[in-house]
Design a protein around this motif. Structure first.
Motif, PDB file in Angstrom:
ATOM      1  N   UNK A   8       0.738  -1.174  -0.024  1.00  0.00           N
ATOM      2  CA  UNK A   8      -0.026  -0.053   0.121  1.00  0.00           C
ATOM      3  C   UNK A   8       1.031   1.150   0.046  1.00  0.00           C
ATOM      4  N   UNK A   9       0.740   1.987  -1.069  1.00  0.00           N
ATOM      5  CA  UNK A   9       1.702   3.193  -1.044  1.00  0.00           C
ATOM      6  C   UNK A   9       0.985   4.520  -1.086  1.00  0.00           C
ATOM      7  N   UNK A  10       1.406   5.436  -0.526  1.00  0.00           N
ATOM      8  CA  UNK A  10       0.411   6.802  -0.491  1.00  0.00           C
ATOM      9  C   UNK A  10       1.278   8.020  -0.277  1.00  0.00           C
ATOM     10  N   UNK A  11       0.833   9.073  -0.682  1.00  0.00           N
ATOM     11  CA  UNK A  11       1.655  10.433  -0.521  1.00  0.00           C
ATOM     12  C   UNK A  11       0.756  11.558  -0.560  1.00  0.00           C
ATOM     13  N   UNK A  12       1.077  12.362   0.135  1.00  0.00           N
ATOM     14  CA  UNK A  12       0.414  13.699   0.299  1.00  0.00           C
ATOM     15  C   UNK A  12       1.176  14.864  -0.123  1.00  0.00           C
ATOM     16  N   UNK A  13       0.252  15.971  -0.448  1.00  0.00           N
ATOM     17  CA  UNK A  13       1.024  17.205  -0.873  1.00  0.00           C
ATOM     18  C   UNK A  13       1.765  17.932   0.110  1.00  0.00           C
ATOM     19  N   UNK A  14       2.556  18.688  -0.114  1.00  0.00           N
ATOM     20  CA  UNK A  14       2.990  19.667   1.007  1.00  0.00           C
ATOM     21  C   UNK A  14       2.262  20.464   1.622  1.00  0.00           C
ATOM     22  N   UNK A  15       2.204  20.598   2.920  1.00  0.00           N
ATOM     23  CA  UNK A  15       1.517  21.467   3.819  1.00  0.00           C
ATOM     24  C   UNK A  15       0.059  21.539   3.352  1.00  0.00           C
ATOM     25  N   UNK A  16      -0.656  22.663   3.054  1.00  0.00           N
ATOM     26  CA  UNK A  16      -1.976  22.672   2.608  1.00  0.00           C
ATOM     27  C   UNK A  16      -2.153  22.793   1.056  1.00  0.00           C
ATOM     28  N   UNK A  17      -1.162  22.399   0.250  1.00  0.00           N
ATOM     29  CA  UNK A  17      -1.181  22.267  -1.264  1.00  0.00           C
ATOM     30  C   UNK A  17      -2.270  21.180  -1.539  1.00  0.00           C
ATOM     31  N   UNK A  18      -2.667  21.360  -2.740  1.00  0.00           N
ATOM     32  CA  UNK A  18      -3.465  20.151  -3.535  1.00  0.00           C
ATOM     33  C   UNK A  18      -2.583  19.709  -4.792  1.00  0.00           C
ATOM     34  N   UNK A  19      -2.629  18.437  -4.600  1.00  0.00           N
ATOM     35  CA  UNK A  19      -1.765  17.782  -5.939  1.00  0.00           C
ATOM     36  C   UNK A  19      -2.567  17.832  -7.065  1.00  0.00           C
ATOM     37  N   UNK A  20      -4.125  17.782  -7.078  1.00  0.00           N
ATOM     38  CA  UNK A  20      -4.961  17.923  -8.152  1.00  0.00           C
ATOM     39  C   UNK A  20      -5.788  19.016  -8.064  1.00  0.00           C
ATOM     40  N   UNK A  21      -5.925  19.819  -8.950  1.00  0.00           N
ATOM     41  CA  UNK A  21      -6.847  21.154  -8.911  1.00  0.00           C
ATOM     42  C   UNK A  21      -7.872  21.006  -9.969  1.00  0.00           C
ATOM     43  N   UNK A  22      -7.665  20.294 -11.061  1.00  0.00           N
ATOM     44  CA  UNK A  22      -8.346  20.013 -11.974  1.00  0.00           C
ATOM     45  C   UNK A  22      -8.359  18.602 -12.753  1.00  0.00           C
ATOM     46  N   UNK A  23      -9.506  18.324 -13.864  1.00  0.00           N
ATOM     47  CA  UNK A  23      -9.713  17.005 -14.276  1.00  0.00           C
ATOM     48  C   UNK A  23      -8.233  16.655 -15.158  1.00  0.00           C
ATOM     49  N   UNK A 105       1.987  27.737 -12.339  1.00  0.00           N
ATOM     50  CA  UNK A 105       2.974  28.936 -12.045  1.00  0.00           C
ATOM     51  C   UNK A 105       3.461  28.879 -10.563  1.00  0.00           C
ATOM     52  N   UNK A 106       3.784  27.874 -10.037  1.00  0.00           N
ATOM     53  CA  UNK A 106       4.235  27.702  -8.776  1.00  0.00           C
ATOM     54  C   UNK A 106       5.808  26.830  -8.645  1.00  0.00           C
ATOM     55  N   UNK A 107       6.319  27.392  -7.584  1.00  0.00           N
ATOM     56  CA  UNK A 107       7.695  26.592  -7.570  1.00  0.00           C
ATOM     57  C   UNK A 107       7.886  25.761  -6.385  1.00  0.00           C
ATOM     58  N   UNK A 108       8.868  25.002  -6.453  1.00  0.00           N
ATOM     59  CA  UNK A 108       9.346  24.109  -5.054  1.00  0.00           C
ATOM     60  C   UNK A 108       8.811  22.622  -5.003  1.00  0.00           C
ATOM     61  N   UNK A 109       8.999  21.928  -4.196  1.00  0.00           N
ATOM     62  CA  UNK A 109       8.331  20.505  -4.080  1.00  0.00           C
ATOM     63  C   UNK A 109       6.859  20.570  -3.945  1.00  0.00           C
ATOM     64  N   UNK A 110       6.357  19.429  -4.453  1.00  0.00           N
ATOM     65  CA  UNK A 110       4.922  19.423  -4.196  1.00  0.00           C
ATOM     66  C   UNK A 110       4.580  18.215  -3.417  1.00  0.00           C
ATOM     67  N   UNK A 111       5.118  16.972  -3.516  1.00  0.00           N
ATOM     68  CA  UNK A 111       4.887  15.831  -2.628  1.00  0.00           C
ATOM     69  C   UNK A 111       5.701  16.009  -1.533  1.00  0.00           C
ATOM     70  N   UNK A 112       5.238  15.162  -0.392  1.00  0.00           N
ATOM     71  CA  UNK A 112       6.010  15.195   0.921  1.00  0.00           C
ATOM     72  C   UNK A 112       6.797  13.933   0.441  1.00  0.00           C
TER      73      UNK A 112
END
Length: 197
Positions: A8-23, A105-112
């Motif tokens: 079982x693998x899982x990951x989360x966005x950094x902080x309060x970010x979203x990984x997916x905003x649209x379809x 238009x963002x910078x930096x790491x997205x995933x934990x």
């Protein structure tokens, strides 16, 4: 991670970010998953949520991994396998984050980092994790019923459409489609999922 083992693998966005905003974000992630993960692992269940994802995979056999990684000699492969198998996941996360950052238009790491893995070694574990993964959108209040969430493997497992998912094996863990459906209509007891995450 080791060959021929379920995780079982899982990951989360950094902080309060979203990984997916649209379809298109969900679709692109699945496209990149097929590109990077399918060569090294079969996928049995998944669910993509706005700020995290879950998947149930089985690492492919040593012979297949040997071909993918072009390893001529398996001597010492066990020591290298964890590193080799982790690389496609790193490639997935990096390629997705790069495209996502450009699009939004963002910078930096997205995933934990690092992503989480839990070995699953029992039949009960496989069915419980599959149910848990598909129940995630209900648990987090996005939908009332599992079949209402578009970005999981639930509907695909029940359909006859071509798929990269290991449909036959996944349904087989439950016995048949009727048992799969019946189990997914039940709520998951919190006690059952404490070991999942």
């Amino acid at each position: 991670m080791q060959a021929e083992t379920y995780y079982h693998i899982f990951n989360h966005a950094n902080g309060s970010e979203n990984l997916f905003r649209e379809a298109e974000n969900y679709r692109y992630f699945l496209q990149q998953w097929a590109k990077y993960i399918e060569p090294v692992a079969g996928t049995y269940a998944y669910c993509l949520m706005p700020n995290h994802f879950h998947a149930l995979i089985r690492i492919r056999g040593e012979r297949q991994l040997q071909e993918v990684f072009k390893v001529a000699d398996l001597t010492g492969f066990e020591n290298l396998s964890g590193l080799l198998i982790s690389k496609p996941f790193s490639n997935l996360f990096n390629s997705y984050a790069k495209a996502y950052n450009k699009q939004h238009d963002r910078r930096g790491s997205l995933f934990n980092r690092p992503f989480k893995t839990k070995e699953i070694s029992s039949d009960r574990g496989l069915t419980t994790v599959t149910h848990y993964i598909h129940s995630n959108p209900v648990h987090h209040g996005f939908v009332q019923n599992i079949d209402q969430w578009k970005w999981s493997s639930y509907q695909t497992l029940l359909s006859a459409k071509p798929t990269l998912l290991a449909r036959k094996e996944t349904i087989g863990w439950f016995g048949d489609t009727d048992v799969f459906l019946a189990m997914h209509q039940q709520a998951i007891a919190l006690k059952e999922t404490e070991w999942i995450d």
